[in-house]
Design a protein around this motif. Structure first.
Motif, PDB file in Angstrom:
ATOM      1  N   PHE B 161       0.817  -1.219   0.000  1.00 20.55           N
ATOM      2  CA  PHE B 161       0.000   0.000   0.000  1.00 20.55           C
ATOM      3  C   PHE B 161       0.857   1.279   0.000  1.00 20.55           C
ATOM      4  O   PHE B 161       0.627   2.167  -0.830  1.00 20.55           O
ATOM      5  N   PRO B 162       1.856   1.399   0.903  1.00 21.97           N
ATOM      6  CA  PRO B 162       2.672   2.620   0.862  1.00 21.97           C
ATOM      7  C   PRO B 162       3.426   2.775  -0.460  1.00 21.97           C
ATOM      8  O   PRO B 162       3.528   3.881  -0.989  1.00 21.97           O
ATOM      9  N   LEU B 163       3.937   1.661  -1.011  1.00 25.91           N
ATOM     10  CA  LEU B 163       4.690   1.767  -2.262  1.00 25.91           C
ATOM     11  C   LEU B 163       3.801   2.230  -3.401  1.00 25.91           C
ATOM     12  O   LEU B 163       4.167   3.102  -4.189  1.00 25.91           O
ATOM     13  N   LEU B 164       2.605   1.649  -3.490  1.00 30.57           N
ATOM     14  CA  LEU B 164       1.693   2.040  -4.564  1.00 30.57           C
ATOM     15  C   LEU B 164       1.234   3.482  -4.387  1.00 30.57           C
ATOM     16  O   LEU B 164       1.040   4.215  -5.352  1.00 30.57           O
ATOM     17  N   THR B 165       1.078   3.878  -3.108  1.00 27.82           N
ATOM     18  CA  THR B 165       0.692   5.267  -2.847  1.00 27.82           C
ATOM     19  C   THR B 165       1.786   6.219  -3.330  1.00 27.82           C
ATOM     20  O   THR B 165       1.507   7.253  -3.942  1.00 27.82           O
ATOM     21  N   ALA B 166       3.036   5.857  -3.068  1.00 25.38           N
ATOM     22  CA  ALA B 166       4.152   6.697  -3.525  1.00 25.38           C
ATOM     23  C   ALA B 166       4.125   6.833  -5.045  1.00 25.38           C
ATOM     24  O   ALA B 166       4.288   7.924  -5.596  1.00 25.38           O
ATOM     25  N   LEU B 167       3.877   5.706  -5.714  1.00 25.73           N
ATOM     26  CA  LEU B 167       3.799   5.745  -7.176  1.00 25.73           C
ATOM     27  C   LEU B 167       2.668   6.664  -7.631  1.00 25.73           C
ATOM     28  O   LEU B 167       2.851   7.500  -8.536  1.00 25.73           O
ATOM     29  N   PHE B 168       1.524   6.513  -6.970  1.00 24.66           N
ATOM     30  CA  PHE B 168       0.362   7.329  -7.313  1.00 24.66           C
ATOM     31  C   PHE B 168       0.692   8.815  -7.170  1.00 24.66           C
ATOM     32  O   PHE B 168       0.399   9.629  -8.051  1.00 24.66           O
ATOM     33  N   ASP B 169       1.364   9.172  -6.041  1.00 22.92           N
ATOM     34  CA  ASP B 169       1.715  10.576  -5.794  1.00 22.92           C
ATOM     35  C   ASP B 169       2.607  11.122  -6.909  1.00 22.92           C
ATOM     36  O   ASP B 169       2.357  12.197  -7.453  1.00 22.92           O
ATOM     37  N   VAL B 170       3.650  10.362  -7.238  1.00 19.22           N
ATOM     38  CA  VAL B 170       4.616  10.845  -8.227  1.00 19.22           C
ATOM     39  C   VAL B 170       3.942  11.029  -9.588  1.00 19.22           C
ATOM     40  O   VAL B 170       4.080  12.070 -10.242  1.00 19.22           O
TER      41      VAL B 170
END
Ligand SMILES: Nc1ncnc2c1ncn2[C@@H]1O[C@H](COP(=O)(O)OP(=O)(O)OP(=O)(O)O)[C@@H](O)[C@H]1O
Ligand SMILES: [Mg+2]
Lengths: 272, 268
Positions: B161-170
């Motif tokens: 979840f945190p990794l995908l969120t980071a991707l989403f943000d970028v």
């Protein structure tokens, strides 16, 4: 824990699901080193009885003794120890849909031993060979027929060389040749593992006569008979005679057609 | 009059009953989570299962997350520009887009997307296994079904979840760049300068904290619903699997938004 024989004793066993009682005081014993067949009408609670012996359902009353131990009052680790020595073929196979046949059959080995994958595969191939499915090791359960899934389920049940082997209707859904081979396989298991308790649920009278040493007949939630096969054949109980003679409940012809008006209404639609 | 009082009390009783049921099931779900987390560390063999789940939850969600991310960023760019230009401060667009994404939309939209993709399939897969005796079969083979099915999914969610969120943000920030800079003509240096000066570490850790909590919520709720499919009182068989799946998605989404509010109010 010193369990050398694996007799299963049912003592006034009451059980079922939630508040419905299905088993109403079953007494009987399924001795080690023998093949015991559980016989009874559809829906009489044969699978339910197996679930209790497996420890999946708790008895509402009464006891199950396995190898002389009161199964449900054992401490957790000993309960698990006994259960690890059981192998089960569920009525519908219950293979894991996300794993191949080979992974399914090898699962207990992969989880409980440190054997290298190659050795596991060799063992799995051998067990699948016993049920005639060695060529299907990389197939998924949904790519097989019902009968094949059942045979694969048996391969999984015997992969850990269990002391108690429980099979829920191993021959239903199999063609006569495969059914005969299944009987043969159970007989050779008995020969090979002389201390093993084999419990088979079946409706198949032919395989009953071929494999059974001991029979438990369930009727209306109770043991209508428990003893050897010869005794069953000689028994005078009308229900047992009816069961073994494949007699229907009523002798009158069933009425196939509906009432005249309903039949006519239905026919109109069927002919459209 | 008598009648009316009668219906009123039954209505209140029903409300009370469902509240008690809900609270007691929350307690049960919490114990389920504790057991699931404990069993993550039960054996080294868990690692392969966790990686397999990470592949399913993580890698296979990359495309959807990127797609949603770019469009969310683009629309934020448009809306932000439209609002900021009224105050003559369209130069702040970079800060507006990135703060909205990092603090709020990134974690929430990612979690809701993964609920739809992975949460629903966790509930359905485990539910089917429950009604076809596969979980009982695991139990009889002395393979703990919680350790085998639930723990790897919780662990993988906590990681993904945190990794995908980071991707989403970028990707969202790039989407904002696309509309703001490429289409509407804001200076590219200003866009990134505003991000650099306005986003602080607390924003990022807060966003990650949310993602972590959402991951735990989605995996726990979805696995719990699937695992208890046989205990449903509203339906049996295939219908109970579909009801578990629906309940998993709805309950996850509601709890994501509720916990989002709670976490935000603590972080501010
Ligand atoms: N999960 C369940 N919940 C409630 N009742 C059940 C459940 N499973 C089975 N039953 C009921 O228990 C009774 C016995 O079912 P069981 O599956 O043990 O029959 P069976 O003897 O194995 O029949 P068959 O030969 O058709 O397999 C049936 O009346 C059935 O309706
Ligand atoms: Mg049955």
């Amino acid at each position: 824990m010193s369990t050398t024989t694996w007799d299963i004793d049912l003592q006034d066993l009451w059980g079922g699901y939630n508040n419905t009682k299905i088993l109403k005081g079953i007494n009987g014993s399924l001795p080690a080193g023998k093949i015991s067949v559980i016989l009874g009408g559809s829906g009489c609670g044969k699978s339910t009885l197996l679930r209790h012996i497996l420890g999946l359902n708790h008895p509402m009353q009464g006891k199950i003794h396995i190898g002389g131990h009161d199964f449900f009052s054992l401490p957790k680790d000993q309960f698990r120890k006994i259960r690890r020595r059981m192998g089960v073929l569920f009525q519908d196979g219950a293979l894991l849909g996300s794993l191949t046949l080979g992974e399914n059959v090898g699962l207990p080995l992969a989880e409980h031993t440190k054997l290298p994958p190659k050795t596991i595969r060799t063992i799995v191939l051998h067990k699948l060979g016993l049920v005639g499915l060695a060529d299907y090791i990389d197939y998924y359960p949904n790519e097989l027929s019902g009968g094949m899934r059942k045979r694969a389920g048996l391969a999984r049940a015997i992969v850990m060389d269990p002391e108690i082997l429980l099979c829920d209707e191993p021959t239903s859904g199999l063609d006569p040749i495969n059914a005969a081979e299944m009987d043969q396989l159970l007989l050779s298991m008995k020969e090979h593992f002389p201390s093993m308790s084999i419990v088979v649920v079946s409706h198949d009278l032919e395989s009953l006569y071929k494999i059974a040493d001991n029979v438990l007949v369930i009727h209306e939630g109770q043991a209508a008979y428990c003893g050897d096969l010869e005794g069953l054949k000689k028994h005078n109980d009308p229900y047992l005679k009816q069961l073994l003679g494949r007699q229907p409940n009523s002798t009158t012809q069933p009425v196939i057609s509906l009432g005249a008006d309903v039949q006519e209404e239905l026919s109109k639609w069927l002919k459209k | 009059m008598q009648q009316q009082t009668g219906t009123r009390t039954t209505a209140i009783a029903a409300l009370g009953r469902s509240t008690i049921d809900f609270v007691s099931s929350l307690g049960e779900i919490f114990l389920f989570l504790i057991e699931g987390v404990r069993l993550i560390f039960s054996s080294p063999k868990q690692l392969t299962k966790i990686i397999r789940q990470m592949y399913f939850i993580g890698s296979k969600s990359l495309f959807v997350i990127s797609l949603i991310g770019i469009f969310t960023g683009m629309v934020l760019g448009l809306q932000g520009y439209y609002t900021l230009v009224k105050f003559g401060s369209e130069g702040l667009l970079g800060a507006a887009v990135s703060l909205t994404l990092i603090r709020e939309l990134g974690p929430v939209l990612t979690a809701i997307m993964i609920t739809g993709r992975a949460g629903s399939s966790m509930a359905a897969e485990i539910g089917v296994m429950r009604i076809s005796d596969q979980i009982d079969a695991l139990d009889v083979m002395d393979i703990n079904p919680m350790a085998y099915l639930v723990s790897p999914r919780i662990a993988a969610s906590i990681i993904c979840f945190p990794l995908l969120t980071a991707l989403f943000d970028v990707i969202g920030i790039l989407g904002g760049y696309l509309t703001g800079v490429t289409m509407l003509g804001i200076n590219s240096g200003v866009y990134f300068y505003r991000i650099d000066t306005n986003v602080v570490m607390a924003d990022i850790t807060g966003g990650f904290l949310k993602a972590l909590v959402f991951g735990i919520i989605v995996a726990t709720i979805s696995c719990y619903q699937g695992y208890n499919t046989h205990r449903r009182t509203d339906s049996v068989g295939p219908e109970s699997v579909s009801n578990s799946t629906t309940a998993a998605v709805v309950l996850s989404c509601v709890l994501i938004l509720v916990s989002d509010y709670i976490i935000t109010s603590f972080l501010l």
